[in-house]
Design a protein around this motif. Structure first.
Motif, PDB file in Angstrom:
ATOM      1  N   ASP A 263     -52.291 -35.150  67.655  1.00 23.88           N
ATOM      2  CA  ASP A 263     -51.002 -35.183  68.365  1.00 23.88           C
ATOM      3  C   ASP A 263     -50.653 -33.844  69.013  1.00 23.88           C
ATOM      4  O   ASP A 263     -49.543 -33.673  69.514  1.00 23.88           O
ATOM      5  N   GLU A 264     -51.590 -32.899  69.020  1.00 17.68           N
ATOM      6  CA  GLU A 264     -51.254 -31.544  69.435  1.00 17.68           C
ATOM      7  C   GLU A 264     -50.833 -31.454  70.903  1.00 17.68           C
ATOM      8  O   GLU A 264     -49.862 -30.775  71.240  1.00 17.68           O
ATOM      9  N   THR A 265     -51.545 -32.158  71.777  1.00 17.97           N
ATOM     10  CA  THR A 265     -51.209 -32.105  73.201  1.00 17.97           C
ATOM     11  C   THR A 265     -49.803 -32.634  73.441  1.00 17.97           C
ATOM     12  O   THR A 265     -49.009 -32.052  74.196  1.00 17.97           O
ATOM     13  N   GLU A 266     -49.468 -33.743  72.796  1.00 24.03           N
ATOM     14  CA  GLU A 266     -48.132 -34.318  72.938  1.00 24.03           C
ATOM     15  C   GLU A 266     -47.079 -33.356  72.410  1.00 24.03           C
ATOM     16  O   GLU A 266     -46.002 -33.204  73.000  1.00 24.03           O
ATOM     17  N   LEU A 267     -47.403 -32.669  71.323  1.00 18.16           N
ATOM     18  CA  LEU A 267     -46.451 -31.735  70.740  1.00 18.16           C
ATOM     19  C   LEU A 267     -46.211 -30.549  71.671  1.00 18.16           C
ATOM     20  O   LEU A 267     -45.085 -30.051  71.788  1.00 18.16           O
ATOM     21  N   VAL A 268     -47.253 -30.071  72.332  1.00 15.57           N
ATOM     22  CA  VAL A 268     -47.109 -28.982  73.296  1.00 15.57           C
ATOM     23  C   VAL A 268     -46.128 -29.378  74.396  1.00 15.57           C
ATOM     24  O   VAL A 268     -45.229 -28.615  74.771  1.00 15.57           O
ATOM     25  N   ILE A 269     -46.277 -30.586  74.912  1.00 14.93           N
ATOM     26  CA  ILE A 269     -45.396 -31.076  75.976  1.00 14.93           C
ATOM     27  C   ILE A 269     -43.949 -31.141  75.493  1.00 14.93           C
ATOM     28  O   ILE A 269     -43.007 -30.776  76.202  1.00 14.93           O
ATOM     29  N   ARG A 270     -43.763 -31.608  74.261  1.00 18.29           N
ATOM     30  CA  ARG A 270     -42.402 -31.746  73.725  1.00 18.29           C
ATOM     31  C   ARG A 270     -41.749 -30.381  73.538  1.00 18.29           C
ATOM     32  O   ARG A 270     -40.560 -30.207  73.825  1.00 18.29           O
ATOM     33  N   LEU A 289     -51.763 -22.167  73.435  1.00 20.42           N
ATOM     34  CA  LEU A 289     -51.740 -23.442  74.158  1.00 20.42           C
ATOM     35  C   LEU A 289     -50.530 -23.510  75.087  1.00 20.42           C
ATOM     36  O   LEU A 289     -50.636 -23.986  76.228  1.00 20.42           O
ATOM     37  N   ILE A 290     -49.394 -23.029  74.611  1.00 21.25           N
ATOM     38  CA  ILE A 290     -48.181 -22.996  75.433  1.00 21.25           C
ATOM     39  C   ILE A 290     -48.389 -22.100  76.649  1.00 21.25           C
ATOM     40  O   ILE A 290     -48.083 -22.471  77.795  1.00 21.25           O
ATOM     41  N   LYS A 295     -49.449 -21.268  82.472  1.00 21.36           N
ATOM     42  CA  LYS A 295     -50.254 -20.649  83.525  1.00 21.36           C
ATOM     43  C   LYS A 295     -50.797 -21.696  84.489  1.00 21.36           C
ATOM     44  O   LYS A 295     -50.817 -21.483  85.702  1.00 21.36           O
ATOM     45  N   ARG A 296     -51.219 -22.849  83.936  1.00 22.09           N
ATOM     46  CA  ARG A 296     -51.739 -23.914  84.802  1.00 22.09           C
ATOM     47  C   ARG A 296     -50.632 -24.470  85.687  1.00 22.09           C
ATOM     48  O   ARG A 296     -50.848 -24.763  86.870  1.00 22.09           O
ATOM     49  N   GLN A 297     -49.434 -24.615  85.107  1.00 20.90           N
ATOM     50  CA  GLN A 297     -48.312 -25.097  85.894  1.00 20.90           C
ATOM     51  C   GLN A 297     -47.967 -24.108  87.024  1.00 20.90           C
ATOM     52  O   GLN A 297     -47.688 -24.513  88.145  1.00 20.90           O
ATOM     53  N   LYS A 298     -48.005 -22.823  86.707  1.00 14.43           N
ATOM     54  CA  LYS A 298     -47.694 -21.802  87.702  1.00 14.43           C
ATOM     55  C   LYS A 298     -48.735 -21.783  88.808  1.00 14.43           C
ATOM     56  O   LYS A 298     -48.405 -21.622  89.984  1.00 14.43           O
ATOM     57  N   LEU A 302     -45.779 -25.356  90.191  1.00 15.55           N
ATOM     58  CA  LEU A 302     -44.839 -26.318  89.658  1.00 15.55           C
ATOM     59  C   LEU A 302     -43.518 -25.668  89.295  1.00 15.55           C
ATOM     60  O   LEU A 302     -42.533 -26.338  88.986  1.00 15.55           O
ATOM     61  N   PHE A 303     -43.450 -24.341  89.283  1.00 17.65           N
ATOM     62  CA  PHE A 303     -42.176 -23.633  89.078  1.00 17.65           C
ATOM     63  C   PHE A 303     -42.258 -22.265  89.704  1.00 17.65           C
ATOM     64  O   PHE A 303     -43.299 -21.844  90.147  1.00 17.65           O
TER      65      PHE A 303
END
Length: 303
Positions: A263-270, A289-290, A295-298, A302-303
């Motif tokens: 569930d780690e990926t889902e937890l990162v998103i939350r 992971l955060i 960094k990938r979003q940047k 995406l922001f």
């Protein structure tokens, strides 16, 4: 509580004792064992002494009872109404239960009375008869430890065949989906049940399936700044995870969440959804992971 073994433990223990006495059993050791099995450890100091002293007036001092018939515990109307309400849940049909005896009972509540927010809308097809058959076959194979040969559609739309040993059926409340946890396949240990297109038992297969750990328990420590109702929202977001929280300041809380590695990926998103109101204190691997996801979003602007 409508149904709870804690609230009915003493009733069950005393009912069993009376039934045994009516059968002619008066050995105190047998009756003590009933108390231990049906009630609690400290109940030994209460149940039998209260019966033998006739405080409860159910058993006489000579270990006979004025009761003529073994006690029964029929369901109350409220209990029937609760069962009727549960029987209306579409997931109940997966278990092929006979609920016709509740036909003349009004439900305590209806499915439309409950609104679950923050849940994905593409739930499993619980009304599909083929899906129900696969669910029951998987459940039976888990109980009998029978290998299964399954064909499933992966995320790319390709069909994959594998022979697995089913171990657990897992339900995700957020996804409203069932997942089949397995061992023995190089394609992974978790398969969404809705992605399985065919399934058959393989009792003749006696291959040495690899008992890989399905998931690893991990712990995450979060610092929550209780602004904009962040604490309450966090507790709801992580409701189905094992957790504990303590106040460490006027508006600061430290929460520890235990989760499965799957569930780690889902937890990162939350966690990211709370922005600056939630900070990951440990472990460092989760902090990384955060950072990597930000960094990938940047990089994608995406922001």
């Amino acid at each position: 509580m409508i149904f709870n073994e804690i609230y009915s433990a003493y009733y069950n223990a005393v009912a069993k004792i009376i039934a045994e006495i009516l059968r002619g059993e008066t050995d105190e050791r047998v009756l003590e064992r009933i108390v231990c099995e049906k009630a609690f450890g400290e109940s030994m100091l209460t149940v039998l002494p209260s019966l033998k002293s006739e405080k409860w007036q159910l058993v006489k001092s000579d270990m006979t009872t004025p009761i003529k018939h073994p006690p029964t515990m029929p369901l109350t109307l409220t209990q029937k109404e609760w069962l009727k309400a549960i029987s209306l849940d579409k997931r109940i049909k997966l278990f092929d239960l006979d609920t016709k005896w509740l036909d003349d009972v009004e439900p305590l509540f209806c499915p439309e009375d409950i609104y679950v927010y923050d849940r994905y809308s593409d739930a499993d097809p619980y009304d599909d008869e083929e899906y129900r058959k696969r669910f029951r076959m998987a459940l039976s194979a888990i109980k009998t430890k029978t290998p299964l040969r399954i064909r499933t559609v992966n995320r790319r739309g390709n069909t994959v065949s594998m022979t697995v040993m089913p171990t657990t059926l897992e339900y995700s409340e957020k996804d409203d989906k069932f997942r089949l946890l397995t061992s023995g396949s190089r394609y992974g240990g978790t398969v969404n049940l809705s992605r399985i297109v065919s399934m058959e038992e393989c009792p003749s297969v006696r291959a040495d399936f690899v008992d890989r750990p399905l998931s690893e328990k991990r712990s995450l420590t979060l610092m929550i700044r209780d602004e904009r109702n962040a604490l309450e929202r966090a507790m709801l977001h992580f409701a189905h995870f094992e957790k504990r929280a303590e106040r460490i300041g006027r508006d600061r809380y430290l929460a520890t969440v235990t989760y499965d590695s799957s569930d780690e990926t889902e937890l990162v998103i939350r966690v990211l959804s709370f922005g600056p109101l939630v900070e990951v204190k440990e472990p460092e691997s989760f902090r990384k992971l955060i950072k990597d996801r930000l960094k990938r979003q940047k990089s994608c602007e995406l922001f």
